[in-house]
Every structure is written in structure tokens, then in C-alpha cells.
Design an enzyme around this catalytic site. Structure first.
Site: not given
Length: 497
Positions: A29-30
Site C-alpha cells: 500500500c502507501m
């Protein structure tokens, strides 16, 4: 292409998670590398924490290694390549390893892993649904950030009357993605739920097609974009259901012709004569509620939102807010919720600074804080949460108090008429400044946001300084051999399960 540094990080991680044969899935993810594991007991947590590029560890449905924004996007492909190469070199199934000696520590570790696994399974229905929704929107965040910053730059140029020939070009670049975001949501939704991605995108594209303005539904003309990302999500989900149903009865020889046609036609008609209208009403209600909440609740609403966001991040449930943020950005150009929620990170930074000052002899913990603070100022809170405040217990609560105070500050100014928000989602902390937009001008908006950060820092620091430690905690921790909160059992940890 990943740099040598990122390849070295990936190479160092692989043996510490049990090698390629222990890896069942890889995603990111981020900020986190998410790894599915066959055997949790093969992971060396302590050694992973010592790696220079690792900012923290999180255990959920997947094993998550916090690497930070930017780094995770470069380490993940290198890690995938190493796993794939190792499996290519040894295509045959590995022979069973000799059974390890049974020890008390080994049994305890396996028991803890089983308990964690059972706990995750018990929480599956809600958390799994939220994760799947997050998986739809998280890949869109880089484009939202880039377009949001370009939109802010374009606004500055337009207001200043500079480069008038460039302003329309920047407007087109900034707005192009948002005008078609429904298509990307539809594509990702079908992909996530096991359908054909392009069919999900095709059905969602109906929502943004200009020709829908000629169609009447529920006694009124439809509007291109009506329903937005929520309509696209619903349309693509319906398309997946229709497609899977078709596969149960359509002969294989006709599948390529019949299934796509029936899927797009059925889901498309339902989108035009139902989903667009219903999703549009829901989206309007979300926008109206967010506006009412800050207008009527002001400081109180900001206090609750800012105070509760760190627990949501800790549980991974903050991803559920992404569709709401995206809907608000579609409607008004910015989400008013994100600057308030970002105050939780300010409280976390203030709490970490207080821990640093209160424990001058604990070199290990102070080193962790020094390495994690730059990321914390830029809005990446996981290293401080999982490496400092949460293991210590009380500083996690005082960090939430700082977030609540900062949120109340920003919420109060919203109630007084200085309404502003973020033109994209993802960044927070200082990284959010380029994405701010509002009714009161950039100077006022930035000043209010900076004031909220300052309040969050100060209250988080003061609350942790005065209430973050018991005398026993100080005695145990404020020594050269003080306990490392990443491995020591927490003292007075709040119940967050």
C-alpha cells in the site's frame, strides 16, 4: 527500476520472513510491504526491526513491513523479483525439512501465532470488506496526489494572473483523471472481486458518458458523473455478479460472445435506471452530512475525529474512509475531513518528542524516535505508533489527546466559516500543505492548518510529559539498558481489540 539500496533491502528481508517458500502473496500500500506467510513462526521479528530500511512491523491478515512512502514502491518489485527468481531456480517442491526440536519458546511462539490468527479470523467479516474496498482505491492515490498538487499550483497561477496561457493546460491535466475516476474504480472493483476488470470499467464508464444527459430516470434527467465513485463501485460489483452467473450456464463455445454482452447490458441498464440515481443521492447525503458536521459540531466534531483517528490507523480501518474522501473531492474539489484527521499525526509527533525528553538515558528508544520523527512530521505515523507509543501504552492515549486538540482547533475555524480541505488523499502532516484548498485564500488556510499542527504537537507533548508515564515506567525505561518498547510487554496498554 529499484536502486541497489532497495534491492539490498528486499534481499535482506527475504530470508528473515522464512525465504521464498514461506511467501504466499506479495502486495503493498502507501507505506507497507504486505506479505502472506505459510508459517508465521519462521519470521525473525527482531532481525527485521534492525534492518536500516524497516520503520516498523504490523501483523494483521498479512505480515506488514513498514518501509515508508516511495521506498515501499521500489522495494516491493525487487522483493517480487527475488521470490520469483528463487522459485525458478528450484521448481520442484522442496523436501520436507527435518522437524525442529520442540521447545517451550517454540510452542509459545506458535501458540501466540495461532491466537493472533484466530483473532484475525473472528474479525474477518467487517475488516475483510473494508480491506477489499481499500484495495480498490489505494492504487488511485498516487494519481490523486499528483493531480491535486497540479490543481493547487494552477489555482495559485490563476489567482496571481501569471502564465495565463499555461493555466488552461494545467487545469486539463489536473481535472482529466478526476473526470474519469469512475472508470478506474470500476476496473479495480471487478479485479478485486474476481470479475473481468475491463468489463467493470466498461460499465462504470457509462456514468461519465455525456450522453446520459438525454436519459430520464425517476422523473428527471441524469447528469454525467451522477453517483460518482459510489455508483461506479456498485455498477462494477453488479457486473461481477452477472458475469459469474453467466459462467454457470453459458456454453464455453459461446462464452466470449454471450457473457460480456449480457454483463454489460444487464449491469448497464441497472446503472442507468437505478444505481446512478441512488448513488447520487447517497453521495449528496455524504457531502451534506460532512458540511453539517463541521458547521454545527465545529470544535467538538474535530475533537472526536482527531482523537479517534490513531486507533483507526492502528486497526487498519482508516482505509474505509477513502471512498468518503474521494466522494467529497468529486463534489467540492477537496475533502474537509482529511486536515482534521491529519491532526492525529501531530499528536503522535508531540508525544514522541515528550518520550524522547523524558527518557534521556534510554539510548535505544531515543534512536528509534530520532529515525522515525522525520517520517512522522511528513504524516507517516506507523513507525512512531508501533515502535514507540503503542507498546508503551499511556503515550498512545496522550498522543490521541494531542490529535483531539488539533482537530478541535481546525474544526472550530471550519465552524467560523474558514472551510478548507485537501484536494487529494494520502499525505498528511507537513506534506499536506501543497494540497490545501478552501474559501478563505491560501494564506489563511495554511495558517489555520499550521496552527492545528502546532496545537497537536504542544498538547501531545504536554499530555505525555505529565501523564504519559508512571513512576515505575520511568524507573524501568530511563536507563541505558531500558526496555525496548518494540519487544517489551506494554505497560498500561489501552484495550483496542
Amino acid at each position: 527500476m529499484p536502486s541497489d539500496k532497495h534491492r539490498d533491502t528486499a534481499a535482506a528481508i527475504l530470508p528473515l520472513v522464512g525465504g521464498p517458500d514461506n511467501v504466499t502473496s506479495i502486495a503493498h500500500c502507501m507505506t507497507r510491504l504486505r506479505i502472506g506467510l505459510r508459517d508465521r513462526s519462521l519470521v525473525d521479528d527482531a532481525a527485521l526491526r534492525e534492518l536500516p530500511g524497516v520503520l516498523g512491523l504490523v501483523e494483521d491478515d498479512t505480515y506488514q513491513i513498514v518501509l515508508g512512502p516511495g521506498a515501499v514502491a521500489r522495494v516491493t518489485p525487487a522483493f517480487e523479483a527475488l521470490v520469483a527468481a528463487a522459485r525458478q531456480d528450484s521448481p520442484a517442491a522442496p523436501a520436507a525439512a527435518p522437524a525442529a526440536p520442540v521447545t517451550a519458546d517454540g510452542l509459545a511462539a506458535r501458540g501466540a501465532a495461532l491466537r493472533a490468527d484466530r483473532k484475525a479470523r473472528n474479525a474477518t467479516p467487517v475488516k475483510l470488506a473494508l480491506r477489499r474496498i481499500a484495495n480498490i482505491f489505494v492504487p488511485l492515490i498516487p494519481a490523486l496526489i499528483g493531480c491535486g498538487i497540479i490543481a493547487g499550483l494552477n489555482g495559485l497561477l490563476a489567482n496571481a494572473g501569471l502564465l495565463p496561457t499555461l493555466v488552461p493546460a494545467l487545469a486539463a491535466i489536473a481535472s482529466g483523471f478526476l473526470s474519469l475516476i469512475a472508470v478506474f474504480v470500476g476496473y479495480n472493483t471487478a479485479k478485486e472481486f474476481g470479475g473481468t476488470p475491463v468489463l467493470g470499467g466498461a460499465v462504470a464508464a457509462i456514468i461519465v458518458f455525456p450522453g446520459v444527459a438525454k436519459i430520464d430516470a425517476f422523473g428527471q434527467h441524469l447528469t454525467p458523473g451522477q453517483g460518482g465513485v459510489l455508483g461506479a463501485l456498485a455498477a462494477a460489483l453488479l457486473a461481477v455478479c452477472v458475469e459469474k452467473w453467466c459462467r454457470t450456464w453459458v456454453p464455453e463455445a459461446l462464452d466470449n460472445l454471450v457473457t460480456p454482452t449480457v454483463t454489460v447490458l444487464t449491469a448497464g441498464l441497472a446503472t442507468l435506471f437505478g444505481l446512478m440515481f441512488l448513488a447520487g443521492e447517497i453521495a449528496a447525503a455524504i457531502g451534506a452530512f460532512a458540511g453539517w458536521l463541521l458547521h454545527a459540531g465545529g470544535a467538538l466534531a474535530g475533537l472526536v475525529l482527531g482523537g479517534l483517528f490513531l486507533p483507526l490507523v492502528m486497526l487498519g480501518l482508516h482505509q474505509a474512509l477513502i471512498p468518503i474522501h474521494t466522494t467529497l473531492i468529486e463534489q467540492s474539489g477537496y475533502t474537509v475531513l482529511l486536515p482534521i484527521l491529519a491532526m492525529a499525526g501531530a499528536g503522535q509527533v508531540g508525544a514522541a518528542l515528550a518520550v524522547y525528553c523524558r527518557l534521556p538515558r534510554n539510548r535505544s528508544l531515543r534512536t528509534v524516535i530520532k529515525s522515525a520523527l522525520p517520517a512522522g512530521f511528513l504524516g507517516v505515523g506507523e513507525p512512531l505508533i508501533y515502535g514507540v507509543s503503542l507498546p508503551l501504552g499511556r503515550p498512545f492515549v496522550t498522543a490521541c489527546a494531542g490529535g483531539a486538540a488539533g482537530g478541535a482547533f481546525v474544526g472550530l475555524f471550519n465552524q467560523l466559516g474558514s472551510v478548507f480541505g485537501s484536494t487529494a488523499i494520502g499525505p498528511s502532516g507537513w506534506a499536506l500543505f501543497p494540497l490545501l484548498d478552501g474559501h478563505s485564500g491560501m494564506g489563511t488556510t495554511a495558517a489555520i492548518y499550521a496552527g492545528g499542527l502546532a496545537v497537536g504537537y504542544l498538547v501531545g507533548f504536554a499530555a505525555t510529559w505529565f501523564f504519559g508515564f508512571t513512576d515505575r515506567m520511568l524507573a524501568d525505561l530511563n536507563t541505558d539498558g531500558g526496555k525496548d518498547p518494540a519487544t517489551a510487554p506494554p505497560a498500561n496498554t489501552p484495550a483496542m481489540a
